[in-house]
Design a protein around this motif. Structure first.
Motif, PDB file in Angstrom:
ATOM      1  N   GLY A  11       4.159 -13.862 -33.438  1.00  0.00           N
ATOM      2  CA  GLY A  11       2.968 -13.037 -33.448  1.00  0.00           C
ATOM      3  C   GLY A  11       1.904 -13.440 -34.443  1.00  0.00           C
ATOM      4  N   ASP A  12       2.098 -14.534 -35.189  1.00  0.00           N
ATOM      5  CA  ASP A  12       1.086 -14.918 -36.181  1.00  0.00           C
ATOM      6  C   ASP A  12      -0.065 -15.742 -35.584  1.00  0.00           C
ATOM      7  OD1 ASP A  12       2.230 -17.397 -35.788  1.00  0.00           O
ATOM      8  OD2 ASP A  12       2.986 -17.631 -37.826  1.00  0.00           O
ATOM      9  N   LEU A  13      -0.001 -16.005 -34.272  1.00  0.00           N
ATOM     10  CA  LEU A  13      -1.049 -16.721 -33.523  1.00  0.00           C
ATOM     11  C   LEU A  13      -1.175 -18.189 -33.891  1.00  0.00           C
ATOM     12  CD1 LEU A  13      -3.936 -14.057 -33.485  1.00  0.00           C
ATOM     13  CD2 LEU A  13      -1.996 -14.289 -31.922  1.00  0.00           C
ATOM     14  N   GLN A  14      -0.261 -18.679 -34.728  1.00  0.00           N
ATOM     15  CA  GLN A  14      -0.339 -20.062 -35.177  1.00  0.00           C
ATOM     16  C   GLN A  14       0.181 -21.043 -34.130  1.00  0.00           C
ATOM     17  OE1 GLN A  14      -2.495 -19.964 -37.770  1.00  0.00           O
ATOM     18  NE2 GLN A  14      -1.215 -21.434 -38.879  1.00  0.00           N
ATOM     19  N   ILE A  15      -0.524 -22.162 -33.980  1.00  0.00           N
ATOM     20  CA  ILE A  15       0.020 -23.314 -33.265  1.00  0.00           C
ATOM     21  C   ILE A  15       0.959 -24.018 -34.240  1.00  0.00           C
ATOM     22  CG2 ILE A  15      -0.508 -25.528 -32.179  1.00  0.00           C
ATOM     23  CD1 ILE A  15      -3.282 -24.379 -31.512  1.00  0.00           C
ATOM     24  N   PRO A  16       2.182 -24.332 -33.842  1.00  0.00           N
ATOM     25  CA  PRO A  16       3.115 -24.994 -34.775  1.00  0.00           C
ATOM     26  C   PRO A  16       2.582 -26.339 -35.253  1.00  0.00           C
ATOM     27  CG  PRO A  16       4.254 -24.237 -32.802  1.00  0.00           C
ATOM     28  CD  PRO A  16       2.780 -24.103 -32.527  1.00  0.00           C
ATOM     29  N   GLU A  17       3.159 -26.835 -36.317  1.00  0.00           N
ATOM     30  CA  GLU A  17       2.916 -28.182 -36.806  1.00  0.00           C
ATOM     31  C   GLU A  17       4.266 -28.845 -37.046  1.00  0.00           C
ATOM     32  OE1 GLU A  17      -1.144 -26.823 -39.172  1.00  0.00           O
ATOM     33  OE2 GLU A  17       0.426 -27.857 -40.278  1.00  0.00           O
ATOM     34  N   GLY A  18       4.422 -30.056 -36.561  1.00  0.00           N
ATOM     35  CA  GLY A  18       5.692 -30.744 -36.756  1.00  0.00           C
ATOM     36  C   GLY A  18       5.973 -31.714 -35.631  1.00  0.00           C
ATOM     37  N   PHE A  19       7.227 -32.127 -35.541  1.00  0.00           N
ATOM     38  CA  PHE A  19       7.648 -33.172 -34.613  1.00  0.00           C
ATOM     39  C   PHE A  19       8.581 -32.571 -33.573  1.00  0.00           C
ATOM     40  CE2 PHE A  19       6.498 -35.004 -38.646  1.00  0.00           C
ATOM     41  CZ  PHE A  19       5.611 -36.008 -38.261  1.00  0.00           C
ATOM     42  N   TYR A  20       8.129 -32.594 -32.331  1.00  0.00           N
ATOM     43  CA  TYR A  20       8.828 -31.917 -31.245  1.00  0.00           C
ATOM     44  C   TYR A  20       8.972 -32.853 -30.048  1.00  0.00           C
ATOM     45  CZ  TYR A  20       7.245 -28.050 -34.161  1.00  0.00           C
ATOM     46  OH  TYR A  20       6.997 -27.228 -35.238  1.00  0.00           O
ATOM     47  N   TYR A  21       9.549 -32.333 -28.976  1.00  0.00           N
ATOM     48  CA  TYR A  21       9.611 -33.056 -27.714  1.00  0.00           C
ATOM     49  C   TYR A  21       9.636 -32.043 -26.573  1.00  0.00           C
ATOM     50  CZ  TYR A  21      14.603 -32.111 -28.504  1.00  0.00           C
ATOM     51  OH  TYR A  21      15.806 -31.503 -28.782  1.00  0.00           O
ATOM     52  N   ILE A  22       9.288 -32.509 -25.385  1.00  0.00           N
ATOM     53  CA  ILE A  22       9.216 -31.631 -24.223  1.00  0.00           C
ATOM     54  C   ILE A  22      10.615 -31.228 -23.774  1.00  0.00           C
ATOM     55  CG2 ILE A  22       8.575 -31.522 -21.774  1.00  0.00           C
ATOM     56  CD1 ILE A  22       6.158 -33.272 -22.470  1.00  0.00           C
ATOM     57  N   THR A  23      10.802 -29.946 -23.599  1.00  0.00           N
ATOM     58  CA  THR A  23      12.097 -29.423 -23.138  1.00  0.00           C
ATOM     59  C   THR A  23      11.985 -28.678 -21.812  1.00  0.00           C
ATOM     60  OG1 THR A  23      11.753 -27.445 -24.498  1.00  0.00           O
ATOM     61  CG2 THR A  23      13.102 -29.210 -25.441  1.00  0.00           C
ATOM     62  N   ALA A  24      10.766 -28.425 -21.337  1.00  0.00           N
ATOM     63  CA  ALA A  24      10.617 -27.636 -20.116  1.00  0.00           C
ATOM     64  C   ALA A  24       9.404 -28.085 -19.313  1.00  0.00           C
ATOM     65  CB  ALA A  24      10.480 -26.154 -20.462  1.00  0.00           C
ATOM     66  N   PHE A  25       9.623 -28.270 -18.011  1.00  0.00           N
ATOM     67  CA  PHE A  25       8.544 -28.465 -17.045  1.00  0.00           C
ATOM     68  C   PHE A  25       8.483 -27.187 -16.222  1.00  0.00           C
ATOM     69  CE2 PHE A  25       9.516 -32.722 -18.238  1.00  0.00           C
ATOM     70  CZ  PHE A  25       8.477 -33.554 -17.857  1.00  0.00           C
ATOM     71  N   ASN A  26       7.383 -26.474 -16.321  1.00  0.00           N
ATOM     72  CA  ASN A  26       7.284 -25.187 -15.619  1.00  0.00           C
ATOM     73  C   ASN A  26       6.215 -25.255 -14.532  1.00  0.00           C
ATOM     74  OD1 ASN A  26       7.223 -22.575 -14.727  1.00  0.00           O
ATOM     75  ND2 ASN A  26       6.818 -21.647 -16.709  1.00  0.00           N
ATOM     76  N   PRO A  27       6.625 -25.434 -13.274  1.00  0.00           N
ATOM     77  CA  PRO A  27       5.663 -25.516 -12.173  1.00  0.00           C
ATOM     78  C   PRO A  27       5.224 -24.145 -11.669  1.00  0.00           C
ATOM     79  CG  PRO A  27       7.865 -25.833 -11.324  1.00  0.00           C
ATOM     80  CD  PRO A  27       8.009 -25.667 -12.818  1.00  0.00           C
TER      81      PRO A  27
END
Length: 244
Positions: free
Chosen positions: A104-120
């Motif tokens: 709920g803090d409205l922040q876009i994260p910062e860091g190193f991630y990878y894609i885990t979901a394709f949502n069509p």
């Protein structure tokens, strides 16, 4: 016994390769993905050919919050270095510079991630989910709920995700599908507060000094890619990232 082991191993490998090659076919059973391919794939292929990318490729995504830019980097699977392919603007933005700390803090994260979901079937047309929160995010959130469901998506509204409009997410979704179908099981998404040059770091630390240690840590990953045009291997330690 050895022959039995090899048969089992071949069956596992064949199943894995089949699932990999069927990923695109499975995605194309969804109308929005089929529409995205119909609208975007021919023109994307022409642009890929112009950039001398004619075979299977890998994808790397870098996002910069201050610049509000999403960079798409590609490399053919027989190459070592990534090349910048496209840059998309965020069409909306929420929060300020600095990592996401809680739900709920409205922040876009910062860091190193990878894609885990394709949502069509996303409420935001098409969307690509990342593995927020990672272990470092969880540690930073302490006793707070860290939040979840961070996506790159369509439309033009956000409470902590990265929206790039329906039109642009079609291109990114198609490129991610092609990379995944071509064998890239883990597509990296690195989200930075800004392009972490020394000049920018000093500039923004004057306003956000509390993030100094974290941003200097992120800068190591940023510098690695800038120097080598290769995505570093990211290791999540107790309270910081390490790069190889």
């Amino acid at each position: 016994m050895k022959s039995y082991f090899y048969i089992i191993l071949l069956m596992i490998m064949s199943t894995s390769l089949l699932a990999q090659s069927n990923f695109k076919a499975q995605q194309l059973t969804f109308e929005r993905v089929k529409q995205a391919y119909g609208e975007k794939w021919n023109s994307l292929q022409k642009e890929l050919k112009k950039d001398q990318i004619t075979g299977k490729f890998s994808l790397y995504i870098a996002a910069y919050k201050a610049e509000r830019k999403l960079e798409i980097w590609l490399k053919e699977n027989n190459q070592k270095q990534y090349k910048l392919f496209k840059v998309y603007p965020f069409c909306q933005h929420s929060g300020v510079l600095g990592p996401k700390l809680k739900e709920g803090d409205l922040q876009i994260p910062e860091g190193f991630y990878y894609i885990t979901a394709f949502n069509p079937l996303s409420n935001f047309h098409l969307s690509l989910g990342i593995n927020y929160p990672n272990s470092i995010d969880l540690l930073r959130s302490a006793n707070e709920k860290p939040g979840s469901d961070i996506y790159i998506h369509g439309k033009c509204e956000t409470v902590g995700c990265i929206p790039i409009t329906d039109d642009k997410i079609k291109e990114v979704y198609v490129l991610a599908t092609e990379a995944r179908n071509g064998g890239q099981n883990q597509i990296p998404v690195h989200i930075y507060p800004f392009k972490i040059t020394d000049t920018n770091l000093n500039k923004y630390l004057a306003q956000f000094p509390q993030h100094k240690a974290f941003w200097i840590n992120l800068q190591q990953g940023y510098n690695y890619f800038e120097k080598y045009r290769r995505v570093p291997q990211v290791i999540e330690l107790t309270n910081a990232y390490q790069f190889k």
